[in-house]
Scaffold this active site. Structure first.
Site, PDB file in Angstrom:
ATOM      1  N   HIS A 167     -13.221  11.272  34.429  1.00  0.00           N
ATOM      2  CA  HIS A 167     -12.029  10.649  33.870  1.00  0.00           C
ATOM      3  C   HIS A 167     -12.360   9.413  33.037  1.00  0.00           C
ATOM      4  O   HIS A 167     -11.688   9.137  32.042  1.00  0.00           O
ATOM      5  CB  HIS A 167     -11.072  10.271  35.005  1.00  0.00           C
ATOM      6  CG  HIS A 167      -9.704   9.905  34.540  1.00  0.00           C
ATOM      7  ND1 HIS A 167      -8.880  10.789  33.865  1.00  0.00           N
ATOM      8  CD2 HIS A 167      -8.997   8.745  34.629  1.00  0.00           C
ATOM      9  CE1 HIS A 167      -7.730  10.194  33.569  1.00  0.00           C
ATOM     10  NE2 HIS A 167      -7.782   8.952  34.017  1.00  0.00           N
TER      11      HIS A 167
ATOM     12  N   SER B 191      -6.600   9.955  25.139  1.00  0.00           N
ATOM     13  CA  SER B 191      -7.838  10.139  25.887  1.00  0.00           C
ATOM     14  C   SER B 191      -7.528  10.297  27.372  1.00  0.00           C
ATOM     15  O   SER B 191      -6.722   9.545  27.926  1.00  0.00           O
ATOM     16  CB  SER B 191      -8.745   8.915  25.674  1.00  0.00           C
ATOM     17  OG  SER B 191      -9.828   8.893  26.587  1.00  0.00           O
TER      18      SER B 191
ATOM     19  N   HIS C 251      -5.770   5.472  26.754  1.00  0.00           N
ATOM     20  CA  HIS C 251      -6.539   6.229  27.743  1.00  0.00           C
ATOM     21  C   HIS C 251      -5.715   6.403  29.006  1.00  0.00           C
ATOM     22  O   HIS C 251      -5.136   5.458  29.527  1.00  0.00           O
ATOM     23  CB  HIS C 251      -7.850   5.519  28.080  1.00  0.00           C
ATOM     24  CG  HIS C 251      -8.655   6.249  29.118  1.00  0.00           C
ATOM     25  ND1 HIS C 251      -9.212   7.496  28.882  1.00  0.00           N
ATOM     26  CD2 HIS C 251      -8.951   5.940  30.407  1.00  0.00           C
ATOM     27  CE1 HIS C 251      -9.847   7.907  29.972  1.00  0.00           C
ATOM     28  NE2 HIS C 251      -9.696   6.986  30.909  1.00  0.00           N
ATOM     29  N   SER C 252      -5.660   7.649  29.518  1.00  0.00           N
ATOM     30  CA  SER C 252      -4.960   7.988  30.748  1.00  0.00           C
ATOM     31  C   SER C 252      -3.490   7.566  30.635  1.00  0.00           C
ATOM     32  O   SER C 252      -2.789   8.020  29.730  1.00  0.00           O
ATOM     33  CB  SER C 252      -5.667   7.328  31.938  1.00  0.00           C
ATOM     34  OG  SER C 252      -5.249   7.892  33.157  1.00  0.00           O
ATOM     35  N   MET C 253      -2.985   6.702  31.513  1.00  0.00           N
ATOM     36  CA  MET C 253      -1.608   6.243  31.379  1.00  0.00           C
ATOM     37  C   MET C 253      -1.361   5.673  29.990  1.00  0.00           C
ATOM     38  O   MET C 253      -0.291   5.851  29.397  1.00  0.00           O
ATOM     39  CB  MET C 253      -1.292   5.173  32.430  1.00  0.00           C
ATOM     40  CG  MET C 253       0.132   4.639  32.349  1.00  0.00           C
ATOM     41  SD  MET C 253       0.465   3.248  33.469  1.00  0.00           S
ATOM     42  CE  MET C 253      -0.106   1.872  32.452  1.00  0.00           C
TER      43      MET C 253
END
Length: 263
Positions: free
Chosen positions: A227, A119, A91-93
């Site tokens: 987010h 994601s 997820h994200s980073m």
């Protein structure tokens, strides 16, 4: 803490798992954030989460300062002799770290069955020039963390805790803001892209561009929210991931094999 267990934390183990699902946390995140997700996943999946240095029980471990470096560390902790299919969820980073880990596993040819779930992150080919928050003030960095709504307000209000976690957050932002992936990098494994429909960090176009980064099957699912949409829709997100991993419903990929996880 040193050694393999410092990086890959077992969340749940089963007697005969069909696959090993590994969560790669977001910037500022830790392995413990993803423990509650195991309750929404069936017993056919072993579940683990990555613990980056500089947080929780790894306060004193030196930071890794690049996405590539994090991926190298994680891959180095996976047994080269374990045939268990892997499902990497970032997820994200964490999506970028998982993507780089998948590239390295492909180069090593292990294991034969792999899947990638990304994601809350734009595709590698969708570079966006932005102000480097890791070079900004503490207030600017914390304002961004608060805006994304992934950290409880009461935690950010605790000055002593913020003082402890801020170095890790700043390093994570440095890691992701200096990441320059090859725009033409392509995997040969199934890929699932998950997004929130009101994510301020990822546009619809930026998410859809992940399709160009695999020559295998590609799926997308969108959920209501920003987010950190997955915090509000944990059960639905886990159902989507499990379908994709095990090939047991709409959007599911080809079924995975069976085996036992070792690392």
């Amino acid at each position: 803490m040193t050694g393999k267990s410092a990086w890959i934390r077992a969340v749940r183990r089963g007697p005969r798992p069909a696959a090993h699902l590994i969560f790669f946390p977001h910037a500022g995140g830790s392995a413990s954030y993803y423990r509650p997700f195991a309750a929404h996943l069936g017993e056919r999946l072993d579940v683990s989460a990555i613990q980056y240095p500089g947080r929780q029980d790894r306060w004193n471990d030196p930071f890794v300062t690049s996405v590539e470096g994090l991926a190298d560390e994680v891959v180095g902790c996976l047994s080269p002799h374990d045939p268990t299919p892997l499902v990497l969820f970032g997820h994200s980073m964490g999506a970028s770290v998982a993507f780089e880990a998948a590239r390295r596993l492909a180069e090593l040819g292990r294991p034969a069955d792999r899947r990638l779930v990304v994601s809350g992150r734009r595709a590698p080919s969708m570079f966006r020039a932005e102000r480097a928050l890791h070079e900004g003030t503490d207030e600017e960095l914390l304002d961004e963390v608060a805006r994304l709504d992934g950290t409880a307000e009461q935690l950010l209000a605790d000055r002593d805790l913020v003082r402890l976690i801020l170095p890790a957050i700043r390093n994570d932002y440095r890691v992701i803001e200096t990441y320059r992936p090859p725009a033409d990098a392509v995997l040969d494994i199934p890929l699932l892209c998950l997004t929130g429909d009101a994510d301020p960090r990822v546009t619809r176009e930026e998410a859809a561009a992940w399709k160009a980064h695999t020559v295998a099957e590609y799926h997308e699912e969108t959920f209501p929210g920003g987010h950190f949409y997955l915090a509000d829709h944990a059960a639905a997100v886990c159902r989507a991931v499990e379908r994709f991993a095990l090939g047991t419903g709409p959007g599911g990929s080809a079924p995975l094999g069976e085996g036992g996880a070792q690392f």
